[in-house]
Design a protein around this motif. Structure first.
Motif, PDB file in Angstrom:
ATOM      1  N   LYS A 126      -0.607  15.230 -91.701  1.00 61.14           N
ATOM      2  CA  LYS A 126      -1.771  14.952 -90.622  1.00 61.14           C
ATOM      3  C   LYS A 126      -3.014  14.418 -91.179  1.00 61.14           C
ATOM      4  N   ILE A 127      -3.347  14.957 -92.517  1.00 57.59           N
ATOM      5  CA  ILE A 127      -4.218  14.406 -93.335  1.00 57.59           C
ATOM      6  C   ILE A 127      -4.172  13.022 -93.746  1.00 57.59           C
ATOM      7  N   VAL A 128      -2.798  12.784 -94.380  1.00 57.74           N
ATOM      8  CA  VAL A 128      -2.591  11.399 -94.756  1.00 57.74           C
ATOM      9  C   VAL A 128      -2.513  10.343 -93.561  1.00 57.74           C
ATOM     10  N   TYR A 129      -2.241  10.796 -92.138  1.00 53.91           N
ATOM     11  CA  TYR A 129      -2.275  10.004 -91.268  1.00 53.91           C
ATOM     12  C   TYR A 129      -3.579  10.011 -90.714  1.00 53.91           C
ATOM     13  N   ILE A 130      -4.384  10.826 -90.876  1.00 51.38           N
ATOM     14  CA  ILE A 130      -6.030  10.633 -90.448  1.00 51.38           C
ATOM     15  C   ILE A 130      -6.680   9.633 -91.436  1.00 51.38           C
ATOM     16  N   ALA A 131      -6.120   9.721 -92.607  1.00 53.49           N
ATOM     17  CA  ALA A 131      -6.816   9.059 -93.886  1.00 53.49           C
ATOM     18  C   ALA A 131      -6.340   7.409 -93.606  1.00 53.49           C
ATOM     19  N   SER A 132      -4.977   7.358 -93.395  1.00 50.96           N
ATOM     20  CA  SER A 132      -4.675   6.005 -93.300  1.00 50.96           C
ATOM     21  C   SER A 132      -5.222   5.437 -91.931  1.00 50.96           C
ATOM     22  N   THR A 133      -5.521   6.026 -90.912  1.00 50.26           N
ATOM     23  CA  THR A 133      -5.921   5.426 -89.870  1.00 50.26           C
ATOM     24  C   THR A 133      -7.450   4.848 -90.062  1.00 50.26           C
ATOM     25  N   LEU A 134      -8.299   5.895 -90.688  1.00 46.62           N
ATOM     26  CA  LEU A 134      -9.545   5.611 -90.975  1.00 46.62           C
ATOM     27  C   LEU A 134      -9.593   4.362 -92.033  1.00 46.62           C
TER      28      LEU A 134
END
Length: 396
Positions: free
Chosen positions: A7-15
């Motif tokens: 989830k953290i990787v996904y949020i970071a990638s999205t940002l």
């Protein structure tokens, strides 16, 4: 635990993706050349609203754009210009132009012995908007000259030279014959006239700029390739108020057609330009103003100088709604809205004939009015003044 990491990787990638898109869009809005006044300190400059590429480093004649001040993204040419002062216009001017050659604006069928046949010129590929410059190697001066040369022909086959998109081309055309002679089958135009608004006068070079957009033919919408032209004194005699779906119009009168106030030598995407025969200075703006380049312009309050009645040029309030990105000269640089109650009452907003009215912000000339939105007569477009100065030859 693994799901939390994903989830953290996904949020970071999205940002990162969002920030990358914002940065890319910001870069696409930055022109290849930025003009600045010599009086402005340029060790660093803010040329983008993106907080990731603020305080760009200036290195001699280049601006180095870096992400977070670290990662190189783009290099932009910096052009320093001596402090320019222009006399603002705002007065209506008469415009008379003669075209180079003749402009093709329509086709005409021919009545010959075989009956009615299609225009020979159309059949051979001549298009609306083409400019005919020569017949059989002889230059065409105007419409009457074209007709005379056609009437004098002894042979039905001719060589036609013409301009299309600024490229010289030629064709062999077989004319059709009517009872009184050969026919090309074209409607042509060799001149135009109207009124517009003066944008600026540069006293040092005696150069003027007006309109902020090209003069185009009403039938073909193609810009006139001018042979010569004159700017004339004129007066507004009436105003047709603009309404939704129906643009308004200034109706003017040429005061003296025999004596021009300037010669016109350029008709470009940024307006018409030429050399004045006398100082073109208004009583309301008898002192020159400095100019502001696009990196100095901001959205918000501004004014225009324009003429809508016999009282002459006046200042009226507007708002700059949006500044638009442009890499090359064009008449749609900014979106503007008329907010002045007096002007809205008189004209409904922006009307035909107001094109060229100078836009003033912080006591500097920043551009000119160019177009109105048909369904919003109080809203229209303006052009950056630097585009007009570039086409006028005042800046490189």
């Amino acid at each position: 635990m693994r799901k939390s990491k994903v989830k953290i990787v996904y949020i970071a990638s999205t940002l990162i993706l969002i920030l990358s898109i914002i940065t890319f869009l910001s870069l696409s809005k930055i022109p290849e050349t930025i003009y600045v006044s010599n009086s402005i300190e340029t060790s660093s400059m803010d040329i983008s609203s993106n907080f990731l590429i603020k305080n760009c480093e200036v290195n001699k004649d280049k601006i180095e754009i870096k992400l977070l001040g670290l990662i190189p993204l783009k290099s932009v040419k910096l052009s320093k210009v001596d402090d320019l002062e222009l006399y603002p216009g705002g007065n209506t001017v008469g415009i008379k132009l003669s075209t180079k050659g003749v402009l093709v604006v329509g086709y005409s069928d021919i009545n010959c012995e075989r009956g009615q046949v299609e225009s020979p010129a159309k059949r051979s590929g001549i298009q609306l908007g083409d400019v005919i410059t020569k017949i059989n190697g002889e230059e065409i001066e105007n419409s009457k000259d074209l007709l005379r040369k056609i009437n004098e022909l002894k042979d039905s086959k001719i060589s036609l030279q013409y301009l299309r998109n600024d490229v010289t081309q030629s064709k062999e055309i077989n004319l059709e014959k009517e009872e009184d002679g050969y026919r090309l089958g074209l409607w042509v135009r060799d001149s135009t006239a109207g009124i517009g608004t003066l944008t600026f006068y540069h006293k040092e070079s005696k150069t003027f700029g007006a309109l902020g957009h090209p003069i185009t033919d009403g039938d073909t919408n193609e810009p006139f390739i001018i042979k010569d032209g004159n700017l004339l004194d004129s007066s507004v005699i009436s105003v047709k108020k603009g309404e939704k779906g129906m643009p308004g119009e200034l109706k003017g009168l040429f005061l003296n057609e025999k004596v021009g106030i300037a010669t016109i030598n350029k008709n470009t995407e940024a307006g018409i330009f030429g050399v004045a025969n006398k100082n073109i200075i208004n009583k309301i703006s008898d002192k020159p103003l400095k100019i502001a380049f696009r990196n100095e312009i901001k959205e918000g309050k501004a004014q225009i100088i324009t003429t809508v009645d016999e009282s002459g040029p006046k200042y009226y309030d507007i708002e700059i709604i949006k500044l638009l990105p442009q890499d090359e000269p064009g008449p749609k640089s900014m979106l503007i809205k008329v907010t002045d109650e007096e002007l809205l009452e008189k004209t409904g907003g922006i009307v035909q004939g107001m094109s060229g009215s100078p836009i003033i912000q912080d006591n500097k000339i920043i551009g000119a009015v160019t177009h109105v939105l048909i369904n919003k007569p109080d809203v229209g477009y303006g052009i950056y003044i630097e585009w007009m100065l570039k086409d006028a030859g005042i800046i490189n």
